[in-house]
Design a protein around this motif. Structure first.
Motif, PDB file in Angstrom:
ATOM      1  N   ALA A  20      56.494 -19.735  58.713  1.00 44.69           N
ATOM      2  CA  ALA A  20      55.696 -18.650  59.277  1.00 44.69           C
ATOM      3  C   ALA A  20      55.116 -19.143  60.590  1.00 44.69           C
ATOM      4  N   GLN A  21      55.087 -18.277  61.596  1.00 51.31           N
ATOM      5  CA  GLN A  21      54.544 -18.704  62.877  1.00 51.31           C
ATOM      6  C   GLN A  21      53.836 -17.568  63.601  1.00 51.31           C
ATOM      7  N   VAL A  22      52.878 -17.945  64.426  1.00 55.09           N
ATOM      8  CA  VAL A  22      52.225 -17.026  65.355  1.00 55.09           C
ATOM      9  C   VAL A  22      52.332 -17.638  66.738  1.00 55.09           C
ATOM     10  N   ARG A  23      52.429 -16.763  67.731  1.00 53.24           N
ATOM     11  CA  ARG A  23      52.591 -17.234  69.107  1.00 53.24           C
ATOM     12  C   ARG A  23      51.750 -16.366  70.033  1.00 53.24           C
ATOM     13  N   PHE A  24      51.092 -17.021  70.987  1.00 52.47           N
ATOM     14  CA  PHE A  24      50.307 -16.356  72.019  1.00 52.47           C
ATOM     15  C   PHE A  24      50.866 -16.771  73.371  1.00 52.47           C
ATOM     16  N   LEU A  42      51.682 -21.730  66.602  1.00 51.15           N
ATOM     17  CA  LEU A  42      51.243 -22.356  65.365  1.00 51.15           C
ATOM     18  C   LEU A  42      52.271 -22.004  64.305  1.00 51.15           C
ATOM     19  N   ARG A  43      52.838 -23.027  63.660  1.00 54.00           N
ATOM     20  CA  ARG A  43      53.922 -22.813  62.698  1.00 54.00           C
ATOM     21  C   ARG A  43      53.633 -23.557  61.399  1.00 54.00           C
ATOM     22  N   TYR A  44      53.854 -22.875  60.285  1.00 50.48           N
ATOM     23  CA  TYR A  44      53.703 -23.482  58.964  1.00 50.48           C
ATOM     24  C   TYR A  44      55.074 -23.610  58.320  1.00 50.48           C
ATOM     25  N   LEU A  45      55.404 -24.814  57.820  1.00 49.18           N
ATOM     26  CA  LEU A  45      56.670 -25.088  57.151  1.00 49.18           C
ATOM     27  C   LEU A  45      56.388 -25.282  55.674  1.00 49.18           C
ATOM     28  N   ASP A  46      56.792 -24.328  54.874  1.00 50.11           N
ATOM     29  CA  ASP A  46      56.484 -24.304  53.446  1.00 50.11           C
ATOM     30  C   ASP A  46      57.051 -25.508  52.703  1.00 50.11           C
ATOM     31  N   ARG A  47      58.307 -25.802  52.888  1.00 52.20           N
ATOM     32  CA  ARG A  47      58.957 -26.866  52.132  1.00 52.20           C
ATOM     33  C   ARG A  47      58.347 -28.245  52.433  1.00 52.20           C
ATOM     34  N   LYS A  48      57.868 -28.443  53.650  1.00 52.85           N
ATOM     35  CA  LYS A  48      57.251 -29.722  54.014  1.00 52.85           C
ATOM     36  C   LYS A  48      55.732 -29.693  53.872  1.00 52.85           C
ATOM     37  N   ASP A  49      55.169 -28.528  53.526  1.00 54.78           N
ATOM     38  CA  ASP A  49      53.724 -28.329  53.477  1.00 54.78           C
ATOM     39  C   ASP A  49      53.081 -28.922  54.727  1.00 54.78           C
ATOM     40  N   LYS A  50      53.554 -28.451  55.878  1.00 50.68           N
ATOM     41  CA  LYS A  50      53.160 -29.015  57.165  1.00 50.68           C
ATOM     42  C   LYS A  50      52.863 -27.884  58.137  1.00 50.68           C
ATOM     43  N   THR A  51      51.824 -28.066  58.936  1.00 48.65           N
ATOM     44  CA  THR A  51      51.479 -27.126  59.988  1.00 48.65           C
ATOM     45  C   THR A  51      51.628 -27.829  61.325  1.00 48.65           C
ATOM     46  N   GLU A  52      52.276 -27.149  62.273  1.00 49.22           N
ATOM     47  CA  GLU A  52      52.494 -27.706  63.609  1.00 49.22           C
ATOM     48  C   GLU A  52      51.868 -26.790  64.654  1.00 49.22           C
ATOM     49  N   PHE A  53      51.347 -27.409  65.703  1.00 51.77           N
ATOM     50  CA  PHE A  53      50.835 -26.675  66.852  1.00 51.77           C
ATOM     51  C   PHE A  53      51.575 -27.170  68.081  1.00 51.77           C
ATOM     52  N   GLY A  54      51.984 -26.251  68.921  1.00 52.77           N
ATOM     53  CA  GLY A  54      52.635 -26.628  70.176  1.00 52.77           C
ATOM     54  C   GLY A  54      52.089 -25.809  71.319  1.00 52.77           C
ATOM     55  N   HIS A  55      52.042 -26.423  72.488  1.00 57.32           N
ATOM     56  CA  HIS A  55      51.637 -25.706  73.687  1.00 57.32           C
ATOM     57  C   HIS A  55      52.594 -26.080  74.802  1.00 57.32           C
ATOM     58  N   GLN A  56      52.964 -25.068  75.602  1.00 54.26           N
ATOM     59  CA  GLN A  56      53.923 -25.288  76.677  1.00 54.26           C
ATOM     60  C   GLN A  56      53.515 -24.483  77.901  1.00 54.26           C
ATOM     61  N   PHE A  57      53.612 -25.117  79.056  1.00 52.31           N
ATOM     62  CA  PHE A  57      53.462 -24.439  80.342  1.00 52.31           C
ATOM     63  C   PHE A  57      54.854 -24.316  80.940  1.00 52.31           C
ATOM     64  N   THR A  58      55.177 -23.121  81.444  1.00 52.75           N
ATOM     65  CA  THR A  58      56.503 -22.871  82.006  1.00 52.75           C
ATOM     66  C   THR A  58      56.374 -22.132  83.321  1.00 52.75           C
ATOM     67  N   VAL A  59      57.222 -22.500  84.267  1.00 51.56           N
ATOM     68  CA  VAL A  59      57.397 -21.735  85.493  1.00 51.56           C
ATOM     69  C   VAL A  59      58.855 -21.283  85.512  1.00 51.56           C
ATOM     70  N   PHE A  60      59.052 -19.963  85.531  1.00 54.01           N
ATOM     71  CA  PHE A  60      60.386 -19.379  85.569  1.00 54.01           C
ATOM     72  C   PHE A  60      60.748 -19.041  87.006  1.00 54.01           C
ATOM     73  N   HIS A  61      62.004 -19.300  87.353  1.00 57.80           N
ATOM     74  CA  HIS A  61      62.500 -18.983  88.691  1.00 57.80           C
ATOM     75  C   HIS A  61      63.799 -18.193  88.557  1.00 57.80           C
ATOM     76  N   ARG A  62      63.766 -16.932  88.933  1.00 56.84           N
ATOM     77  CA  ARG A  62      64.972 -16.105  88.909  1.00 56.84           C
ATOM     78  C   ARG A  62      65.779 -16.413  90.164  1.00 56.84           C
ATOM     79  N   LEU A  63      66.992 -16.933  89.965  1.00 56.05           N
ATOM     80  CA  LEU A  63      67.864 -17.268  91.087  1.00 56.05           C
ATOM     81  C   LEU A  63      68.664 -16.051  91.544  1.00 56.05           C
ATOM     82  N   SER A  64      69.073 -15.234  90.571  1.00 54.97           N
ATOM     83  CA  SER A  64      69.832 -14.015  90.850  1.00 54.97           C
ATOM     84  C   SER A  64      69.750 -13.135  89.607  1.00 54.97           C
ATOM     85  N   GLY A  65      70.487 -12.040  89.605  1.00 60.16           N
ATOM     86  CA  GLY A  65      70.546 -11.199  88.425  1.00 60.16           C
ATOM     87  C   GLY A  65      71.353 -11.836  87.301  1.00 60.16           C
ATOM     88  N   HIS A  66      72.027 -12.944  87.596  1.00 60.18           N
ATOM     89  CA  HIS A  66      72.899 -13.603  86.627  1.00 60.18           C
ATOM     90  C   HIS A  66      72.436 -15.006  86.231  1.00 60.18           C
TER      91      HIS A  66
END
Length: 139
Positions: A20-24, A42-66
């Motif tokens: 299960a996960q939530v994302r902002f 924030l992601r919960y992994l049932d089989r491992k009984d583990k909760t993970e948190f991740g954060h990422q900064f991204t800059v997207f650059h559109r080069l063309s329509g393709h």
């Protein structure tokens, strides 16, 4: 202006069990071809009984329509060690439309700094091919 997006989901995997996960996401258009994103997950992994948190900064650059590039820097922590960070990374993702509207290729060179390697850098390269199906993608 900032754009805020929230998503949540649950998935069942044969090998990994329920996740299960939530994302902002917070997005801000910088120019016509550049976009900044701050994403938390924030992601919960049932089989491992583990909760993970991740954060990422991204800059997207559109080069063309393709084609486009994404420049990422991020981290991951888990409740295994009292929420200590166990992984830092930086990567560049290049995504290109390979054929018509339905076949894409993504390349991703990545530099990882994992706790299990004493945060010494290691290199990873991913090549991914995606096919999208549906009537609107025929052309």
């Amino acid at each position: 202006d900032w754009l805020f997006r929230f998503s949540a989901g649950v998935a069942e995997y044969l090998d990994d069990g329920t996740q299960a996960q939530v994302r902002f996401d917070f997005d801000r258009k910088l120019t016509e071809d550049w976009l900044f994103r701050s994403a938390s997950r924030l992601r919960y992994l049932d089989r491992k009984d583990k909760t993970e948190f991740g954060h990422q900064f991204t800059v997207f650059h559109r080069l063309s329509g393709h084609a486009g590039l994404a420049y990422d820097v991020g981290m991951r922590a888990s409740d295994d060690r009292d929420w200590g960070v166990d992984n830092y990374y930086t990567q560049v993702r290049g995504r290109f439309r390979a054929y018509k509207k339905w076949l894409f290729v993504e390349i991703k060179p990545q530099l990882l700094f994992r706790e299990e390697d004493d945060f010494d850098p290691s290199f990873r390269f991913t090549l991914q091919v995606d096919a999208v199906f549906g009537e609107q993608y025929r052309d």
